[in-house]
Each structure stands twice: as C-alpha cells, then as structure tokens.
Design a protein around this motif. Structure first.
Motif, PDB file in Angstrom:
ATOM      1  N   MET A 160      13.418  14.986   1.191  1.00  0.00           N
ATOM      2  CA  MET A 160      12.098  15.618   0.926  1.00  0.00           C
ATOM      3  C   MET A 160      12.076  17.105   0.993  1.00  0.00           C
ATOM      4  O   MET A 160      10.911  17.568   0.363  1.00  0.00           O
TER       5      MET A 160
ATOM      6  N   TYR B 204      12.585   0.112   7.654  1.00  0.00           N
ATOM      7  CA  TYR B 204      11.372  -0.104   8.147  1.00  0.00           C
ATOM      8  C   TYR B 204      11.385  -1.683   7.774  1.00  0.00           C
ATOM      9  O   TYR B 204      10.726  -2.555   8.567  1.00  0.00           O
TER      10      TYR B 204
ATOM     11  N   THR C 232      15.075   5.166   4.458  1.00  0.00           N
ATOM     12  CA  THR C 232      13.998   4.731   5.345  1.00  0.00           C
ATOM     13  C   THR C 232      13.065   3.619   5.107  1.00  0.00           C
ATOM     14  O   THR C 232      12.893   2.829   6.202  1.00  0.00           O
ATOM     15  N   ASP C 233      12.506   3.587   4.039  1.00  0.00           N
ATOM     16  CA  ASP C 233      11.588   2.449   3.712  1.00  0.00           C
ATOM     17  C   ASP C 233      12.454   1.105   3.938  1.00  0.00           C
ATOM     18  O   ASP C 233      11.679   0.079   4.357  1.00  0.00           O
TER      19      ASP C 233
ATOM     20  N   PRO D 242       5.439  13.982  -1.314  1.00  0.00           N
ATOM     21  CA  PRO D 242       6.185  12.726  -1.554  1.00  0.00           C
ATOM     22  C   PRO D 242       5.368  11.444  -1.166  1.00  0.00           C
ATOM     23  O   PRO D 242       4.587  11.371  -0.156  1.00  0.00           O
ATOM     24  N   MET D 243       5.283  10.322  -2.079  1.00  0.00           N
ATOM     25  CA  MET D 243       4.589   9.075  -1.827  1.00  0.00           C
ATOM     26  C   MET D 243       5.627   8.065  -1.514  1.00  0.00           C
ATOM     27  O   MET D 243       6.810   8.019  -1.900  1.00  0.00           O
ATOM     28  N   GLY D 244       5.046   7.082  -0.737  1.00  0.00           N
ATOM     29  CA  GLY D 244       5.870   5.817  -0.421  1.00  0.00           C
ATOM     30  C   GLY D 244       5.158   4.836   0.009  1.00  0.00           C
ATOM     31  O   GLY D 244       4.000   5.049   0.238  1.00  0.00           O
ATOM     32  N   PRO D 245       5.756   3.813   0.368  1.00  0.00           N
ATOM     33  CA  PRO D 245       4.987   2.542   0.719  1.00  0.00           C
ATOM     34  C   PRO D 245       4.756   3.043   2.335  1.00  0.00           C
ATOM     35  O   PRO D 245       5.358   3.749   3.015  1.00  0.00           O
TER      36      PRO D 245
ATOM     37  N   ARG E  26       3.792  10.150   2.346  1.00  0.00           N
ATOM     38  CA  ARG E  26       4.953   9.959   3.658  1.00  0.00           C
ATOM     39  C   ARG E  26       4.475  10.620   4.886  1.00  0.00           C
ATOM     40  O   ARG E  26       4.696  11.895   4.428  1.00  0.00           O
TER      41      ARG E  26
ATOM     42  N   GLY F 240      12.747   8.775   3.079  1.00  0.00           N
ATOM     43  CA  GLY F 240      12.606   8.419   1.513  1.00  0.00           C
ATOM     44  C   GLY F 240      13.134   6.987   1.453  1.00  0.00           C
ATOM     45  O   GLY F 240      12.821   6.246   2.572  1.00  0.00           O
ATOM     46  N   PRO F 241      13.679   6.663   0.304  1.00  0.00           N
ATOM     47  CA  PRO F 241      13.788   5.024   0.290  1.00  0.00           C
ATOM     48  C   PRO F 241      14.888   4.336   1.406  1.00  0.00           C
ATOM     49  O   PRO F 241      14.835   2.997   1.408  1.00  0.00           O
TER      50      PRO F 241
ATOM     51  N   PRO G 290       0.930  -1.123   0.165  1.00  0.00           N
ATOM     52  CA  PRO G 290       0.008  -0.062   0.151  1.00  0.00           C
ATOM     53  C   PRO G 290       0.961   1.106   0.003  1.00  0.00           C
ATOM     54  O   PRO G 290       1.655   1.328   0.663  1.00  0.00           O
ATOM     55  N   MET G 291       0.477   2.035  -0.991  1.00  0.00           N
ATOM     56  CA  MET G 291       1.345   3.389  -1.081  1.00  0.00           C
ATOM     57  C   MET G 291       0.629   4.578  -0.422  1.00  0.00           C
ATOM     58  O   MET G 291      -0.440   4.393  -0.359  1.00  0.00           O
ATOM     59  N   GLY G 292       1.030   5.544   0.032  1.00  0.00           N
ATOM     60  CA  GLY G 292       0.383   6.692   0.531  1.00  0.00           C
ATOM     61  C   GLY G 292       1.383   7.873   0.681  1.00  0.00           C
ATOM     62  O   GLY G 292       2.633   7.728   0.520  1.00  0.00           O
TER      63      GLY G 292
ATOM     64  N   GLN H 162      14.506  15.247   7.065  1.00  0.00           N
ATOM     65  CA  GLN H 162      13.736  14.463   6.087  1.00  0.00           C
ATOM     66  C   GLN H 162      14.691  15.279   4.754  1.00  0.00           C
ATOM     67  O   GLN H 162      13.889  15.689   3.839  1.00  0.00           O
TER      68      GLN H 162
END
Lengths: 331, 331
Positions: B246, B229, B225-226, B253-256, A257, B222-223, A253-255, B243
């Motif tokens: 960003m 996680y 940090t992804d 900004p979108m991300g998981p 940040r 961003g990536p 799932p994306m959203g 951040q």
C-alpha cells in the motif's frame, strides 16, 4: 400440554422480513427429573440473532429451518421437578420463542424479583450490559480525560458503554440515527451526540473530538467506523462488538482498508463476544447492579407487547426503532 | 571537512524514483565536546522510510525536502571528543545518508566487533530483528502446534518471524514473491511457502492451513491479508507490522471490510512499531543474540556496495529485490 412457538421458516437473503417466521402450535415434552415448566415473561430481540438466521459459520451455531428460534428469555417456573427452582421462581436462560417451554433447571439462572425490573436481566444486568461492561472496561480501558466514541450509542449496549465511560472520567461521543436518540444521549450525560443520518459524520466527529479518539466501541461498522479510524490517537483501543450496518448485506461489503491507519497509530482492535468473558460474568453483574442501585447507571427499554409481535420487534432493530434494549413482554 | 550526502529532492507521488534523491557535498560541523566524527560503514534501507518521504502524519516525522535522508547506520568513530567512544569504536544510530557525519556520542549505541557481522546490528540484532521479536512474541504469542502465517516472509523481518515461530513449536506458512524466495523459506524451516505472484493465494493458504490460522504477522497488506482473514480461528492474533503493498498507493486503497470477520472470531489485531517496545530492546537483543549464537536463528542479507547505490537499493525494496535485510556497504 401445547404451546405457541415461532419457527425459522426460511433463511433471509439480505434484510429479514415477516416471511422468515412461522407460528405453530407444538406439544411440550413431559418433565423429567430436574426439569421445570416455564411460562415466558419477556423475550429478548437482539441484532446478533440475524447472524444465526444464516447458515454461514459464525460465533454461534445457526438456527435450523423449521425449528424454533431461541434467545434470551425471562420466564417464571410454573411446574417444577427441580428442588432448586420452586414454582414461582424467576429465571433467565437461552430458550425458544414459545409461550411455554420445558428446560433443565441447571441450564437456567435464577434472578431476584425485587432488585430491578425483571426484564433488565435481558439488558442492563444481562447479556447487553455485560457486553458493554467487558468490551469497554477490558478492551478499551478508557482513562480519565481520554475521548471515547460509541456507535449505535442509543442501543442496549451503546447506552451503557457511554455511561460506563463517563463513570471512568472520559469524554464521550455517541452516534445514533434520530434527533430523539441524540437528545436522549445528551440526557444520559454524553458530551456529544451525532445524528449520523443528517450530519456530515467525518466533520462532526472531528469537531466533537478535537483531541482525537483514544477508544472506539463499535456496534455498527461501515462509514461511521471509517471516519473514526481517521481520528485515532497513538495507542488507541477499539472494541468490535457489532456491525449492524453489515448484517443484511448481500454482497461482500467494501471499504477503505483500515490496516495502515491502525499501523501508524499502534492501535489495538479486538473483536469480541460476551461469552469470551463467561468466567467473569458474576463480577460484571455485581458491579453493574451496584452502579444501577447507586443511581450512576440509567437504563432504557423499548417494550413491545404480545407474543405475536416478536417478529416485528426483531425486524424493527434494523430500522432503528428501539432506544435502549428491545424486549417483548409476553406475559 | 566535507562529505557526500543524499538529500530528499522532492516528495514522491506513488512509487518513488531516482528523481527523489539528490547527491550533494556538504561541510560537516566542528566537533563539540561529547561529539564524535563517524565514518559510515553500512546504511540500512527499509520500507518504512517510504512513509517518511510523504508529508502525511505518520508514526515518525517526515523527512524535509532539501535535507539529508536519515535512517539506521553502522559507523566507525574516526575522531572523538567523547571518552566513552574512543577512535575505532563501532556504533549504530539514526544517522544521515552521508559518508561521514558528526553526532553526539549519547545518541549512539556501541556495538561489539566480534559477535556477529557488524551489519547485523541493522538487521537481526537491530531494528528488524526486534520488530520480529516483539511483534511475534508479544502480540501474536504463538503456542505449540498453532498455525502462524507470515507475509513478506523472505524480508528482513519476516524471515526472523518465521524462525521464531518455529522455535515456539508452531506450524509456519510464509508468502513471498519469487520461487527462489519460496525455496529459501523452506531451507529456513518454514513448513509451507507460497509464491503469491503465481499461486491462487486463497486456495493455497487454505490448503497450507487445514486447521485454520491462529496468528498472522502482516508485512504487506492487501489481497494476501484478505485471504488470511477468511481462515482465522477463534481468538486469533494479528500483528500489523507493515503494509508494503500500500505504501505507494496514490488513491485510498479499498478492500473487503474485515471487521465482521474479526468480530466472529474474537480476533485481536494490533498495529505496532518497534519503538513501542523501546524499554524492552535490551531483552530482545540479548535473546536474539543467544539464539543466533546457538545456531537456532539464521540471517540473510542482500548487500549492495557503494554509497552512490543507496537510492537504488532503497527503490529495489518495492520490487522485491532483496531476500532478508537490504543494506548498503559504504566502507
């Protein structure tokens, strides 16, 4: 002796269906010293069980395919090899979805028959009530006059969270998925309730929280949570209890940040599970029981009848069928 | 008396450029009782200042267009109407980007001339050192043998975070954007350092953290940090300090979505700013100073020379030009 049991037939891809469940008759083992034979009275169905149906690493071990599904059960002792649990005792425990089961007495907790409906030991005075209690009071710790948002507010956990926040003197806003649930939340004393399926959620939340949001108790995740992040006050506290809108996702799932928003507001966000607080459960049960007996806490259940209806009751959780705690009355 | 000053000429859209800055000569006000005239010695340039260039609500008020930019400055008292700060005193304060300025003595903090390079009061013994100190020790609180990841590890905050984590007995992994920075982190005692521009970050992090991640100090978002996680251990702690990846974003900004991962691991994530700990700053400066004088903490600066080079030094932060603290020597 034989019993009906419900096995995990296969792991779901996305939303679970009846195909995941298989009914079977199994022979029960003989009782060893210390064991009891239990007749299942109530079975708890809970969103977290979706996670156990997957093989992915999570906070509890996955169910095994071909083995019984297990969860919270209230049962009655019908045969005993354990002095501390005579026949007729009522217990709560983590037990298989079976009409009868055999378990060591030490793995069970006896519950009184006369203080509350016995199914409440799966809800208000059990796992979901304790989840509300520790998540709200330990993580969010709302102060008088602060604003608390609860998502999934008409569920077993959310309805208790909102009432606890009112006991603490907070302004409480709940989100739910039907007009009936919204009306019910108002009856419970929520200051504002929003039907997320019909409202413009960001606008409705902003209107309901003119002073911003100090505490957020999240059961659902996704766009409702995104909207709350935009309203956080400095030093806000967020308890992540559930993410039911994500449990059946088949893609990552994306959203938007969230980290920059949490940074700018010095917000604390804490994921948790009720077992993190296991050493404090007795405190929680005692306090919840007191508030219940004083009339300060109401509780609501959606009761489905019949052992064969357990899968349907579980699947209904993801359709928003339940108000309050979903349980199945087996006997 | 006149001084050179640097004004905010316009708010940046996305990445800031030289066009955001305007040099001007301004007349200084006369000194009132309690004021001092200051000669700027060192100016601090910091990523958080990007936020103040926008009009968006943040944890510090935005700079005004047409007014001087202000931030951390070490200065020398050259004229005094305040007994407590005689001529020759060195001070640190939040002051405009000017060669000279007038300020009330009570808004300034005197610093010793002989304990450390005076620019360190903008870094190790100032805002960035304290940011590392409280974020790591109060929020992450690493235990001996735990694994700590620091992003932006070769920056002013990150390099101190990593060394503090080593003092606490943790295994420390840093990310940075050049091979030179990676080599420098190894010299500082980091157990592992990853060049995020050339490595497969998720694979490199997983290899560097075979026992998972207990603490994450995030400067970049961003990536990177992804990827962290996905490696969190149960009861992990995350401090969101910055951040920087960003800050120049022109779209949301979108991300998981991270919440399910934080939920499954009962992780705490806390956004913070050093001013949240203002009452404990003296404790932090004292402890950092002790570790520095004992040789347990090293510090590194990237010093740019000349008042007219302040904008370039600031813009360089977003190109990863600096190792350690970026300061500008004005006089």
């Amino acid at each position: 002796m034989k019993t009906n049991t419900i096995l995990l037939a296969s792991r779901p891809q996305g939303e679970p269906t009846e195909a995941q469940f298989k009914f079977e008759t199994r022979e029960l083992p003989a009782l060893n010293s210390g064991d009891v034979l239990l007749k299942t009275r109530y079975v708890s169905v809970d969103p977290y069980m979706r996670g156990r149906m997957s093989s992915a690493k999570s906070y509890v071990a996955p169910f095994e395919v071909g083995e019984p599904i297990a969860g919270g059960v209230v049962a009655e002792v019908v045969e005993s090899q354990a002095d501390q649990l005579p026949v007729g005792s009522l217990v709560v425990g983590n037990l298989p979805w079976q009409e009868y089961s055999v378990a060591p007495a030490r793995s069970l907790q006896q519950v009184p028959a006369d203080q509350a409906p016995i199914s409440y030991y799966l809800g208000l005075l059990g796992m979901t009530g304790l989840t509300a209690y520790f998540g709200l009071l330990d993580i969010c710790d709302p102060k008088e006059g602060e604003t608390v948002v609860v998502s999934g507010a008409a569920g077993a956990v959310g309805m208790v969270v909102g009432q606890l926040a009112k006991i603490k003197g907070a302004r409480v806003i709940g989100t739910a998925g039907t007009n009936e649930k919204v009306a019910y939340l108002k009856e419970l004393g929520f200051d504002e309730a929003i039907n997320y399926k019909t409202a413009d959620v960001p606008a409705a939340l902003a209107a309901a929280a003119p002073n911003g949001v100090d505490c957020y108790f999240d059961n659902v995740g996704g766009p409702i949570t995104d909207a709350v992040y935009d309203l956080l006050n400095k030093h806000a506290r967020i308890a992540i209890c559930g993410q039911i809108s994500m449990y059946n996702a088949t893609e990552v799932p994306m959203g938007p940040r969230p980290e920059s928003k949490l940074l700018k507001t010095s917000t604390k966000l804490q994921g948790f599970i009720v077992s993190d607080y296991i050493s404090r459960w007795p405190e929680g049960v005692k306090q919840l029981g007191e508030w219940y007996s004083q009339g300060k806490l109401q509780f609501e259940e959606t009761v489905t009848e019949g052992f064969d209806q357990i899968p349907a009751a579980f699947l209904g959780l993801f359709q928003g069928d339940n108000t309050g705690k979903a349980v199945v009355k087996v006997a």
